[in-house]
Design a protein around this motif. Structure first.
Motif, PDB file in Angstrom:
ATOM      1  N   GLU A 143       3.516  21.688  -1.332  1.00 54.49           N
ATOM      2  CA  GLU A 143       4.503  21.189  -2.289  1.00 54.49           C
ATOM      3  C   GLU A 143       5.748  20.631  -1.607  1.00 54.49           C
ATOM      4  OE1 GLU A 143       4.427  20.973  -5.675  1.00 54.49           O
ATOM      5  OE2 GLU A 143       2.301  21.514  -5.537  1.00 54.49           O
ATOM      6  N   LEU A 144       5.770  20.674  -0.273  1.00 56.37           N
ATOM      7  CA  LEU A 144       6.992  20.333   0.461  1.00 56.37           C
ATOM      8  C   LEU A 144       7.066  18.875   0.895  1.00 56.37           C
ATOM      9  CD1 LEU A 144       7.297  23.505   2.732  1.00 56.37           C
ATOM     10  CD2 LEU A 144       8.456  23.030   0.564  1.00 56.37           C
ATOM     11  N   GLN A 145       6.083  18.070   0.530  1.00 53.32           N
ATOM     12  CA  GLN A 145       6.069  16.668   0.938  1.00 53.32           C
ATOM     13  C   GLN A 145       6.504  15.809  -0.256  1.00 53.32           C
ATOM     14  OE1 GLN A 145       3.059  18.667   1.585  1.00 53.32           O
ATOM     15  NE2 GLN A 145       4.319  19.251   3.346  1.00 53.32           N
ATOM     16  N   ASN A 146       7.786  15.535  -0.338  1.00 52.04           N
ATOM     17  CA  ASN A 146       8.363  14.817  -1.478  1.00 52.04           C
ATOM     18  C   ASN A 146       8.813  13.424  -1.061  1.00 52.04           C
ATOM     19  OD1 ASN A 146       8.172  17.143  -3.243  1.00 52.04           O
ATOM     20  ND2 ASN A 146       9.877  18.006  -2.065  1.00 52.04           N
ATOM     21  N   PRO A 153       8.943   2.482  -5.736  1.00 55.74           N
ATOM     22  CA  PRO A 153       7.754   3.319  -5.908  1.00 55.74           C
ATOM     23  C   PRO A 153       7.343   3.950  -4.580  1.00 55.74           C
ATOM     24  CG  PRO A 153       7.151   1.009  -5.843  1.00 55.74           C
ATOM     25  CD  PRO A 153       8.643   1.038  -5.875  1.00 55.74           C
ATOM     26  N   PRO A 154       6.584   5.061  -4.621  1.00 57.91           N
ATOM     27  CA  PRO A 154       6.214   5.751  -3.386  1.00 57.91           C
ATOM     28  C   PRO A 154       5.471   4.835  -2.415  1.00 57.91           C
ATOM     29  CG  PRO A 154       5.703   7.099  -5.296  1.00 57.91           C
ATOM     30  CD  PRO A 154       6.071   5.748  -5.821  1.00 57.91           C
ATOM     31  N   ALA A 155       5.980   4.771  -1.189  1.00 61.42           N
ATOM     32  CA  ALA A 155       5.318   3.981  -0.147  1.00 61.42           C
ATOM     33  C   ALA A 155       4.187   4.804   0.463  1.00 61.42           C
ATOM     34  CB  ALA A 155       6.322   3.585   0.929  1.00 61.42           C
ATOM     35  N   HIS A 156       3.052   4.183   0.635  1.00 59.06           N
ATOM     36  CA  HIS A 156       1.863   4.901   1.095  1.00 59.06           C
ATOM     37  C   HIS A 156       2.118   5.676   2.392  1.00 59.06           C
ATOM     38  CE1 HIS A 156      -2.460   5.641   1.752  1.00 59.06           C
ATOM     39  NE2 HIS A 156      -2.202   5.366   3.023  1.00 59.06           N
ATOM     40  N   ASP A 157       2.779   5.065   3.366  1.00 59.46           N
ATOM     41  CA  ASP A 157       2.919   5.676   4.690  1.00 59.46           C
ATOM     42  C   ASP A 157       4.046   6.694   4.789  1.00 59.46           C
ATOM     43  OD1 ASP A 157       0.770   4.277   5.537  1.00 59.46           O
ATOM     44  OD2 ASP A 157       1.827   2.943   6.901  1.00 59.46           O
ATOM     45  N   GLU A 158       4.798   6.880   3.720  1.00 56.42           N
ATOM     46  CA  GLU A 158       5.862   7.873   3.782  1.00 56.42           C
ATOM     47  C   GLU A 158       5.300   9.280   3.936  1.00 56.42           C
ATOM     48  OE1 GLU A 158       9.970   9.285   1.509  1.00 56.42           O
ATOM     49  OE2 GLU A 158       8.695   7.743   0.593  1.00 56.42           O
ATOM     50  N   LEU A 159       4.136   9.542   3.340  1.00 57.66           N
ATOM     51  CA  LEU A 159       3.529  10.869   3.485  1.00 57.66           C
ATOM     52  C   LEU A 159       3.204  11.157   4.948  1.00 57.66           C
ATOM     53  CD1 LEU A 159       2.460  13.448   2.138  1.00 57.66           C
ATOM     54  CD2 LEU A 159       0.243  12.287   1.875  1.00 57.66           C
ATOM     55  N   ILE A 170       4.852  14.339   7.046  1.00 60.98           N
ATOM     56  CA  ILE A 170       4.003  15.383   7.627  1.00 60.98           C
ATOM     57  C   ILE A 170       4.167  15.446   9.136  1.00 60.98           C
ATOM     58  CG2 ILE A 170       1.595  16.021   8.069  1.00 60.98           C
ATOM     59  CD1 ILE A 170       0.976  15.230   5.184  1.00 60.98           C
ATOM     60  N   ILE A 171       4.233  14.289   9.794  1.00 59.17           N
ATOM     61  CA  ILE A 171       4.435  14.274  11.250  1.00 59.17           C
ATOM     62  C   ILE A 171       5.701  15.048  11.620  1.00 59.17           C
ATOM     63  CG2 ILE A 171       5.168  12.799  13.176  1.00 59.17           C
ATOM     64  CD1 ILE A 171       2.268  12.541  12.887  1.00 59.17           C
ATOM     65  N   HIS A 172       6.775  14.796  10.904  1.00 56.28           N
ATOM     66  CA  HIS A 172       8.047  15.429  11.266  1.00 56.28           C
ATOM     67  C   HIS A 172       8.128  16.880  10.811  1.00 56.28           C
ATOM     68  CE1 HIS A 172       8.987  11.190  11.971  1.00 56.28           C
ATOM     69  NE2 HIS A 172       9.926  11.638  12.793  1.00 56.28           N
ATOM     70  N   GLN A 173       7.504  17.219   9.717  1.00 50.23           N
ATOM     71  CA  GLN A 173       7.431  18.633   9.330  1.00 50.23           C
ATOM     72  C   GLN A 173       6.614  19.420  10.355  1.00 50.23           C
ATOM     73  OE1 GLN A 173       5.974  18.708   5.277  1.00 50.23           O
ATOM     74  NE2 GLN A 173       8.041  18.573   4.423  1.00 50.23           N
ATOM     75  N   ILE A 191       3.148  11.966  18.397  1.00 51.85           N
ATOM     76  CA  ILE A 191       4.077  10.902  18.014  1.00 51.85           C
ATOM     77  C   ILE A 191       3.358   9.576  17.830  1.00 51.85           C
ATOM     78  CG2 ILE A 191       4.701  10.217  20.387  1.00 51.85           C
ATOM     79  CD1 ILE A 191       7.154  10.522  17.452  1.00 51.85           C
ATOM     80  N   HIS A 192       2.246   9.388  18.531  1.00 48.34           N
ATOM     81  CA  HIS A 192       1.561   8.099  18.483  1.00 48.34           C
ATOM     82  C   HIS A 192       0.776   7.887  17.188  1.00 48.34           C
ATOM     83  CE1 HIS A 192       2.705   6.764  22.460  1.00 48.34           C
ATOM     84  NE2 HIS A 192       2.493   7.993  22.887  1.00 48.34           N
ATOM     85  N   VAL A 193       0.603   8.919  16.394  1.00 46.36           N
ATOM     86  CA  VAL A 193      -0.018   8.723  15.085  1.00 46.36           C
ATOM     87  C   VAL A 193       0.846   7.777  14.238  1.00 46.36           C
ATOM     88  CG1 VAL A 193      -0.900   9.853  13.002  1.00 46.36           C
ATOM     89  CG2 VAL A 193      -1.084  11.003  15.210  1.00 46.36           C
ATOM     90  N   LEU A 194       2.156   7.799  14.482  1.00 50.25           N
ATOM     91  CA  LEU A 194       3.058   6.912  13.739  1.00 50.25           C
ATOM     92  C   LEU A 194       2.770   5.440  14.019  1.00 50.25           C
ATOM     93  CD1 LEU A 194       6.452   8.816  14.081  1.00 50.25           C
ATOM     94  CD2 LEU A 194       5.094   8.522  12.003  1.00 50.25           C
TER      95      LEU A 194
END
Length: 296
Positions: free
Chosen positions: A42-45, A50-56, A60-63, A109-112
């Motif tokens: 529930e922590l990924q807000n 509108p929600p951008a696809h890559d924001e998730l 998650i990477i930074h969490q 980091i390279h997943v970004l």
């Protein structure tokens, strides 16, 4: 059929398929309840609308980084305690765990880079003025390690709790100080630098001379040598993470300013000079090779 053959469930917990001795479903401990998976998910807000696809992906990477930073701090605190107690092997052993985590962070980091620059721009403005520069736990890792650049404190939006945490780190001896104290107790005539101090002059020469035998004949004090080299590797991993972070950011935003108000890539590049253990890096340059260039 025997009880042994009818057993099922996780082999690590010795769980069973059911029975009157178990609490009702919803009350007994499960994988999801133990790890708080529902709460975690529930922590990924999204901040973009509108929600951008890559924001998730970005969230998650930074969490995940912050969770790993928590574990790194947990282990480094124990490394510090083991060094204070003269437990060289145990300090080295726990550092190996930290080093493996840090290698994972460099790769993560390279997943970004699976985002395109235009994908990132779809939600980047929604992040402003938040920035990775503001990670309290990363600053704790720096301060605990021995990188005491207190100027960063002026640019971090801190809560009272954040301020207390960072100042507590600055008030305690760093791993660098504890390592030099350990060396002194082990009979090495090293100078102990003040936090943030770069050794110079006679104190530097004294420390380099004291460390040279450790590096010339590592097998003589192998545990101390491997601990020293693990600290160097920890320092190196932080440098590698910074370098890879800079290159990923450069691929995503080019020369744009950072979201937190920094100069972006220019600022990140300036951090590549930070080292916690400069003397441990430099002492290997004091070694000589009898078989090369006529040197003795």
């Amino acid at each position: 059929m025997s009880d042994e053959k009818t057993r099922s469930g996780c082999p690590f917990t010795g769980g069973t398929s059911g029975g009157d001795d178990l609490p009702p479903a919803g009350e007994r401990l499960t994988y999801n309840s133990y790890l708080k998976v529902p709460q975690l998910l529930e922590l990924q807000n999204f901040e973009s609308s509108p929600p951008a696809h890559d924001e998730l992906l970005f969230i998650i990477i930074h969490q995940a980084y912050e969770l790993w930073f928590k574990l790194i701090l947990f282990e480094l605190d124990q490394v510090a305690e083991e060094m204070d107690n003269g437990e060289v092997y145990e300090a080295w052993r726990l550092l190996q765990r930290v080093l493996q985590i840090e290698k994972l962070l460099v790769q993560q980091i390279h997943v970004l880079e699976t985002m395109t620059p235009s994908d990132f721009l779809k939600f980047r403005q929604a992040l402003n003025p938040a920035s990775g520069f503001q990670s309290i736990q990363f600053r704790e890792v720096e301060f605990l390690t021995g990188i005491r650049d207190t100027s960063v404190m002026r640019h971090i939006d801190q809560t009272d709790q954040d301020h207390r945490r960072l100042n507590a780190r600055l008030a305690e001896p760093s791993l660098r100080t504890r390592f030099y104290q350990l060396l002194q107790r082990e009979g090495f005539d090293v100078a102990i630098p003040e936090e943030g101090e770069v050794l110079e002059g006679e104190r530097r020469e004294q420390t380099m001379a004291a460390l040279e035998p450790l590096y010339r004949e590592p097998k003589e004090r192998f545990h101390l040598y491997t601990l020293a080299e693990s600290l160097v590797e920890h320092d190196q991993n932080i440098l590698l993470w910074r370098f890879h972070h800079v290159r990923v950011v450069e691929r995503l935003i080019g020369t744009k300013p950072g979201t937190g108000g920094s100069s972006g890539v220019e600022y990140l590049s300036s951090t590549l000079k930070k080292r916690a253990y400069p003397i441990l890096w430099e002492v290997r340059g004091q070694l000589y090779d009898d078989g090369m260039y006529g040197m003795k």
